[in-house]
Design an enzyme around this catalytic site. Structure first.
Site, PDB file in Angstrom:
ATOM      1  N   GLN A 221      25.876 -18.637 -19.215  1.00  0.00           N
ATOM      2  CA  GLN A 221      24.965 -17.562 -19.591  1.00  0.00           C
ATOM      3  C   GLN A 221      25.632 -16.637 -20.602  1.00  0.00           C
ATOM      4  O   GLN A 221      24.988 -15.743 -21.140  1.00  0.00           O
ATOM      5  CB  GLN A 221      24.607 -16.718 -18.360  1.00  0.00           C
ATOM      6  CG  GLN A 221      23.751 -17.413 -17.330  1.00  0.00           C
ATOM      7  CD  GLN A 221      23.605 -16.595 -16.056  1.00  0.00           C
ATOM      8  OE1 GLN A 221      23.971 -17.060 -14.992  1.00  0.00           O
ATOM      9  NE2 GLN A 221      23.084 -15.385 -16.134  1.00  0.00           N
TER      10      GLN A 221
ATOM     11  N   PHE B 182      20.978 -18.014 -12.723  1.00  0.00           N
ATOM     12  CA  PHE B 182      20.773 -17.035 -11.641  1.00  0.00           C
ATOM     13  C   PHE B 182      21.950 -16.079 -11.483  1.00  0.00           C
ATOM     14  O   PHE B 182      22.108 -15.455 -10.433  1.00  0.00           O
ATOM     15  CB  PHE B 182      20.493 -17.744 -10.301  1.00  0.00           C
ATOM     16  CG  PHE B 182      19.391 -18.763 -10.383  1.00  0.00           C
ATOM     17  CD1 PHE B 182      18.098 -18.367 -10.695  1.00  0.00           C
ATOM     18  CD2 PHE B 182      19.641 -20.106 -10.185  1.00  0.00           C
ATOM     19  CE1 PHE B 182      17.073 -19.303 -10.789  1.00  0.00           C
ATOM     20  CE2 PHE B 182      18.620 -21.050 -10.279  1.00  0.00           C
ATOM     21  CZ  PHE B 182      17.344 -20.648 -10.575  1.00  0.00           C
TER      22      PHE B 182
ATOM     23  N   GLU C 176      27.248 -16.376 -15.312  1.00  0.00           N
ATOM     24  CA  GLU C 176      27.490 -15.209 -16.155  1.00  0.00           C
ATOM     25  C   GLU C 176      28.987 -15.079 -16.425  1.00  0.00           C
ATOM     26  O   GLU C 176      29.394 -14.765 -17.540  1.00  0.00           O
ATOM     27  CB  GLU C 176      26.945 -13.940 -15.483  1.00  0.00           C
ATOM     28  CG  GLU C 176      27.091 -12.718 -16.386  1.00  0.00           C
ATOM     29  CD  GLU C 176      26.478 -11.451 -15.836  1.00  0.00           C
ATOM     30  OE1 GLU C 176      25.592 -11.518 -14.972  1.00  0.00           O
ATOM     31  OE2 GLU C 176      26.898 -10.370 -16.301  1.00  0.00           O
TER      32      GLU C 176
ATOM     33  N   ARG D 254      25.703  -1.458  -9.154  1.00  0.00           N
ATOM     34  CA  ARG D 254      24.248  -1.613  -9.056  1.00  0.00           C
ATOM     35  C   ARG D 254      23.760  -1.442  -7.615  1.00  0.00           C
ATOM     36  O   ARG D 254      22.635  -1.020  -7.377  1.00  0.00           O
ATOM     37  CB  ARG D 254      23.776  -2.931  -9.665  1.00  0.00           C
ATOM     38  CG  ARG D 254      22.360  -2.828 -10.209  1.00  0.00           C
ATOM     39  CD  ARG D 254      21.929  -4.097 -10.915  1.00  0.00           C
ATOM     40  NE  ARG D 254      21.848  -3.993 -12.362  1.00  0.00           N
ATOM     41  CZ  ARG D 254      20.860  -3.418 -13.038  1.00  0.00           C
ATOM     42  NH1 ARG D 254      19.835  -2.855 -12.410  1.00  0.00           N
ATOM     43  NH2 ARG D 254      20.864  -3.389 -14.353  1.00  0.00           N
TER      44      ARG D 254
ATOM     45  N   ARG E 114      21.098 -12.904  -9.375  1.00  0.00           N
ATOM     46  CA  ARG E 114      19.780 -12.277  -9.534  1.00  0.00           C
ATOM     47  C   ARG E 114      19.609 -11.015  -8.676  1.00  0.00           C
ATOM     48  O   ARG E 114      19.470 -11.101  -7.460  1.00  0.00           O
ATOM     49  CB  ARG E 114      18.707 -13.301  -9.185  1.00  0.00           C
ATOM     50  CG  ARG E 114      17.351 -13.025  -9.788  1.00  0.00           C
ATOM     51  CD  ARG E 114      16.428 -14.180  -9.487  1.00  0.00           C
ATOM     52  NE  ARG E 114      15.210 -14.120 -10.297  1.00  0.00           N
ATOM     53  CZ  ARG E 114      14.297 -15.081 -10.324  1.00  0.00           C
ATOM     54  NH1 ARG E 114      14.469 -16.184  -9.622  1.00  0.00           N
ATOM     55  NH2 ARG E 114      13.217 -14.970 -11.075  1.00  0.00           N
TER      56      ARG E 114
ATOM     57  N   PHE F 271      21.980  -8.617  -8.735  1.00  0.00           N
ATOM     58  CA  PHE F 271      23.293  -8.076  -9.092  1.00  0.00           C
ATOM     59  C   PHE F 271      23.718  -6.914  -8.191  1.00  0.00           C
ATOM     60  O   PHE F 271      24.117  -5.858  -8.664  1.00  0.00           O
ATOM     61  CB  PHE F 271      23.217  -7.619 -10.563  1.00  0.00           C
ATOM     62  CG  PHE F 271      24.517  -7.607 -11.316  1.00  0.00           C
ATOM     63  CD1 PHE F 271      25.112  -8.788 -11.730  1.00  0.00           C
ATOM     64  CD2 PHE F 271      25.152  -6.418 -11.645  1.00  0.00           C
ATOM     65  CE1 PHE F 271      26.306  -8.779 -12.452  1.00  0.00           C
ATOM     66  CE2 PHE F 271      26.351  -6.398 -12.366  1.00  0.00           C
ATOM     67  CZ  PHE F 271      26.916  -7.587 -12.769  1.00  0.00           C
TER      68      PHE F 271
ATOM     69  N   THR G 143      24.281  -1.907 -16.701  1.00  0.00           N
ATOM     70  CA  THR G 143      24.763  -0.589 -16.290  1.00  0.00           C
ATOM     71  C   THR G 143      25.947  -0.153 -17.153  1.00  0.00           C
ATOM     72  O   THR G 143      26.233   1.020 -17.260  1.00  0.00           O
ATOM     73  CB  THR G 143      25.164  -0.604 -14.800  1.00  0.00           C
ATOM     74  OG1 THR G 143      26.070  -1.686 -14.587  1.00  0.00           O
ATOM     75  CG2 THR G 143      23.947  -0.795 -13.929  1.00  0.00           C
TER      76      THR G 143
ATOM     77  N   ALA H  99      20.993  -9.372 -16.420  1.00  0.00           N
ATOM     78  CA  ALA H  99      20.460  -8.031 -16.210  1.00  0.00           C
ATOM     79  C   ALA H  99      18.976  -7.935 -16.572  1.00  0.00           C
ATOM     80  O   ALA H  99      18.491  -6.846 -16.871  1.00  0.00           O
ATOM     81  CB  ALA H  99      21.279  -6.990 -16.990  1.00  0.00           C
TER      82      ALA H  99
ATOM     83  N   GLU I 181      14.797 -10.267 -12.629  1.00  0.00           N
ATOM     84  CA  GLU I 181      15.387 -10.004 -11.321  1.00  0.00           C
ATOM     85  C   GLU I 181      14.468  -9.323 -10.303  1.00  0.00           C
ATOM     86  O   GLU I 181      14.484  -9.672  -9.128  1.00  0.00           O
ATOM     87  CB  GLU I 181      16.669  -9.170 -11.495  1.00  0.00           C
ATOM     88  CG  GLU I 181      17.788  -9.936 -12.172  1.00  0.00           C
ATOM     89  CD  GLU I 181      18.910  -9.018 -12.634  1.00  0.00           C
ATOM     90  OE1 GLU I 181      18.688  -8.216 -13.554  1.00  0.00           O
ATOM     91  OE2 GLU I 181      20.004  -9.089 -12.058  1.00  0.00           O
TER      92      GLU I 181
HETATM   93 MO1  MOS Z   1      22.331 -11.701 -13.778  1.00  0.00          MO
HETATM   94  S1  MOS Z   1      22.633 -11.481 -11.749  1.00  0.00           S
HETATM   95  O1  MOS Z   1      22.446 -10.102 -14.292  1.00  0.00           O
HETATM   96  O2  MOS Z   1      23.384 -12.882 -14.429  1.00  0.00           O
END
Ligand code: MOS
Length: 764
Positions: free
Chosen positions: A191, A222, A226, A304, A336, A338, A433, A502, A705
């Site tokens: 991602q 998901f 990331e 978060r 998802r 976060f 954030t 996000a 999300e």
């Molecule tokens: Mo997503 S949980 O912000 O990759």
């Protein structure tokens, strides 16, 4: 319009990492994972493995030319274990061989002696030992300490949520190809192409401009890709660089489940105080996040949790503290929501506890405390709230009175089947954030045949972002979708990207596409204006034709493009977008971190079979705040998928580590995910359409999300059904509510003999 991937998906022609044709000579990698969760490596014997057929080389941390480090936020995560192992599954060595099977066979021949050290898997125990990833953080509004005496009712308790396996259909993986002068091209299922690029740069010592990370699409992310795609890309890069051969590593499902982190489990304490009118006056919470063995994204996830600790409610006095606790589990990561869902579960548990003790439906407390426009969140931002609009629309549209009556009638006429209802309002802030991450770039080329190519930093992972990017370009130029192509995501075309995460990917990249296309459009308009000798304001492009002063001309889009080219006007643009207005001061824990919030309310209906402990979700009926949806089919898919994923987290999915930190739920035979029978029998989604939020692309709202959190309502609906059967059921707030837990709660010691099922009772 349809998702542009739908046809290639249907035909099986969509290209994922494993569909990329292999270059002759490609080698295959497999990692040797630590068999124990915590210890010191005393001896590593590779000799037998090295002599296995087809093995090219086995790498350890000693082979890393630059830094042995893949930690993103904090440099605390070695790529290959050096001396210490910190979690079961931590890569110790990398076998590279002629085939995948040869690599895996050799992994089995590696011998390691590890002196074990004590293993901590419980976040509260880690916190007591001061094993924290970062110092604790506290969000404060008002003054809770001085408010407790004013509260008519005060309740305390604890609430736990378990982890969640991402279970993206495509497992993690990468394919690294050596280029000339030591450059590398890496296909990665990530991602975050830039995060991969940085990690590979750190490990190999190559500059970022030598690293082309390319992503065509992912089979799901998901959040799991990331940050955690970095390891596999860095391992392939290391081997490719040192062997001068292409190297691929595509993880087996069981490797993926055992070696990668998941949603953070949390253990939390709450205290809630209400006045006689059920207004919440004060709320305190302490969150113990199970971060696993390294920071990964845990500090950001923790933040978060605090941002969403009051969900969609206004509470004037809040003290919320969060601890990121270092344990010996694989580093937990983005998933998802976060950290938001974990925070929201706790306030919903606190409200449920209060409602149960006061003998009122939780919805009475929920409704009284919905946040309204102008109310302040604990982090200082003032709400522009749709919470009440969503709630009231849901009550009316779905006729909550009749649902209640039907459920009561059903419960009166059934002994062992009981229905339960819960309402689940949500509020989720949109923006990373971390303010600096709220930027994106797009590159748009218009070719002389009128076709358009768009590159952005967005990664398509099934969420339909490419379709939305295409819509932006087609709309600005007023050309058909077939004239626009979305290119793969590449660090050579778009630099310094934020991850696709996000929920903000379409917003950020869409705004950049909008800027780039508008710039080119203005140049084209200037060309036409000169040709027609009128001001550019008189020029319009409509459905592929040029209009001047409100009249259609004989010029089409292609002719205009060609004319601009002949006049040597640039038909390309690279645009940058940074979300305005957002800021956050972490030293005060106050600011305006979110461009806007997404709101919604779900009415959740469940039926529990109180003999067997099994249950069904009868309906999830939602009023969701879409803004002005850009693509209702895609948004609907995101909401339905989010709800089902949320239900999985809350009811079925049970990540189980033993005391030694070994994953026991390490395959789909032992880890239950929602199937067709777990999907609600009815999902109704009503669009609350607004036109307020100009910081979103075309005033649509982010959709990735937030809907997952409707699934939390299923947990509380099940609880209510169980209480209808046995008001004394013993039900700690401990998600997931698996059928086993339902059964045990219903028949726990305090259950009276009277409600125990009798032989021969007809349960239907
Ligand atoms: Mo997503 S949980 O912000 O990759």
């Amino acid at each position: 319009m349809n998702n542009i991937d739908s046809i290639t998906h249907l035909r099986g022609e969509s290209i994922y990492l494993d569909d990329i044709p292999l270059i002759n000579g490609t080698l295959f990698a497999a990692a040797f994972p630590s068999p124990i969760a915590h210890g010191i490596i005393k001896q590593l014997d590779l000799s037998e493995a090295e002599n296995m057929p087809g093995v090219a080389r086995i790498f350890t941390c000693k082979d890393i030319p630059s830094e042995n480090q893949v930690g993103g936020i904090i440099p605390d995560e070695p790529l290959l274990a050096d001396h210490h192992v910190h979690f079961c599954g931590m890569p110790i060595a990398l076998v590279v061989a002629e085939t995948r099977d040869a690599a895996r066979a050799a992994v089995k021949k590696i011998k390691v002696v590890i002196e074990p050290l004590p293993v901590i898997t419980n976040p509260r125990e880690a916190q007591e030992n001061n094993e924290l990833i970062v110092p604790p953080r506290t969000f404060r509004l008002g003054d809770t300490a001085n408010t407790w005496p004013q509260c008519a009712h005060v309740f305390e308790g604890s609430a736990d949520t378990n982890g969640q396996e991402h279970l993206y259909i495509e497992t993690q993986g990468a394919y690294a190809l050596p280029q000339e002068n030591n450059a590398l091209k890496i296909y990665s299922s990530t991602q975050a192409p830039t995060a991969v690029q940085r990690a590979v740069s750190k490990v190999t010592g190559l500059s970022m401009h030598q690293l082309d990370i390319e992503v065509i699409r992912l089979g799901g992310g998901f959040g799991g890709k990331e940050d955690q795609a970095n390891t596999w890309a860095a391992l392939c890069a290391l081997a490719a660089l040192l062997l001068k051969k292409p190297v691929k590593y595509s993880l087996h499902r069981m490797e993926d489940m055992a070696m990668t982190g998941k949603r953070h489990p949390y253990s939390s304490d709450f205290k809630i105080g209400l006045d006689n009118n059920y207004k919440i006056l004060a709320y305190e919470a302490r969150f113990f996040q199970n971060a696993g063995a390294a920071a990964d994204l845990s500090p950001a996830v923790l933040e978060r949790t605090l941002f969403h600790c009051t969900n969609a409610y206004f509470i004037p006095n809040v003290t919320a503290t969060a601890y990121s606790c270092r344990t010996h589990l694989p580093p937990n990561t983005a998933f998802r929501g976060f950290g938001g869902p974990q925070g929201m579960f706790v306030i919903e548990a606190a409200i449920a506890k209060a409602a149960e003790a006061l003998g009122i439906p939780a919805s009475v407390i929920q409704e009284k405390n919905l946040i309204t426009t102008g109310d302040e969140f604990p982090y200082g931002q003032k709400a522009e709230s749709e919470a009440t609009a969503c709630w009231q629309n849901a009550m009316q549209l779905y006729d909550i009175g009749s649902i209640r009556r039907q459920q009561a009638a059903f419960n009166n006429s059934h002994k062992l089947l009981k229905k339960g209802l819960a309402l689940m309002p949500i509020c989720f802030g949109i923006s990373f954030t971390k303010t600096l991450m709220n930027q994106a770039r797009a590159q748009v080329h218009v070719y002389t045949d009128g076709s358009v190519a768009v590159s952005t930093g967005a990664v398509e992972m099934g969420q339909g972002v490419n379709t939305k990017m295409l819509q932006v370009a087609a709309q600005v130029f007023s050309i058909p979708a077939s004239q626009v192509k979305i290119q793969s995501t590449s660090t050579y075309r778009i630099a310094n990207t934020s991850p696709s995460a996000a929920s903000a990917t379409a917003d950020l990249n869409g705004k950049a596409v909008l800027l780039a296309c508008t710039e080119i459009l203005n140049r084209l308009k200037a060309v036409a204006a000169e040709e027609w000798n009128t001001p550019p304001t008189a020029i319009e492009l409509k459905d592929e034709w040029l209009w001047v002063n409100g009249e259609k001309t004989g010029w089409d889009w292609k002719r205009l493009v060609m004319t601009a080219f002949v006049k040597r006007i640039s038909l390309s643009e690279h645009a940058h977008y940074a979300t305005p207005e957002i800021h956050f001061d972490a030293s005060k824990e106050k600011g305006h971190p979110f461009a806007y919030h997404v709101y919604g309310t779900a009415i959740v209906e469940t039926t529990v079979d109180c003999l067997r402990g099994i249950y069904t979700t009868d309906a999830v009926k939602v009023v969701h705040d879409f803004g002005s949806s850009m693509n209702t089919a895609i948004d609907l898919g995101q909401i339905e998928g989010g709800i089902v994923q949320g239900i999985g987290w809350m009811t079925l999915e049970e990540v189980i580590y033993d005391k030694e930190g070994r994953l026991r739920s390490n395959a789909l035979s032992t880890y239950k995910v929602p199937d067709v029978y777990s999907v609600p029998k009815e999902i109704a989604i009503h669009y609350l359409a607004t036109e307020k939020d100009n910081l979103a692309i075309f005033r649509s709202k982010a959709v990735g999300e937030p809907p997952l959190m409707y699934g939390i309502g299923v947990y509380f609906a099940l609880r209510n059904a169980m209480r209808a059967f046995n008001p004394n059921a013993v039900m700690p707030f401990d998600a997931p509510m698996t059928p086993e837990k339902v059964l045990m709660a219903l028949y726990a010691a305090t259950a009276t003999a009277a409600i125990k099922p009798q032989a021969g009772v007809n349960i239907i």
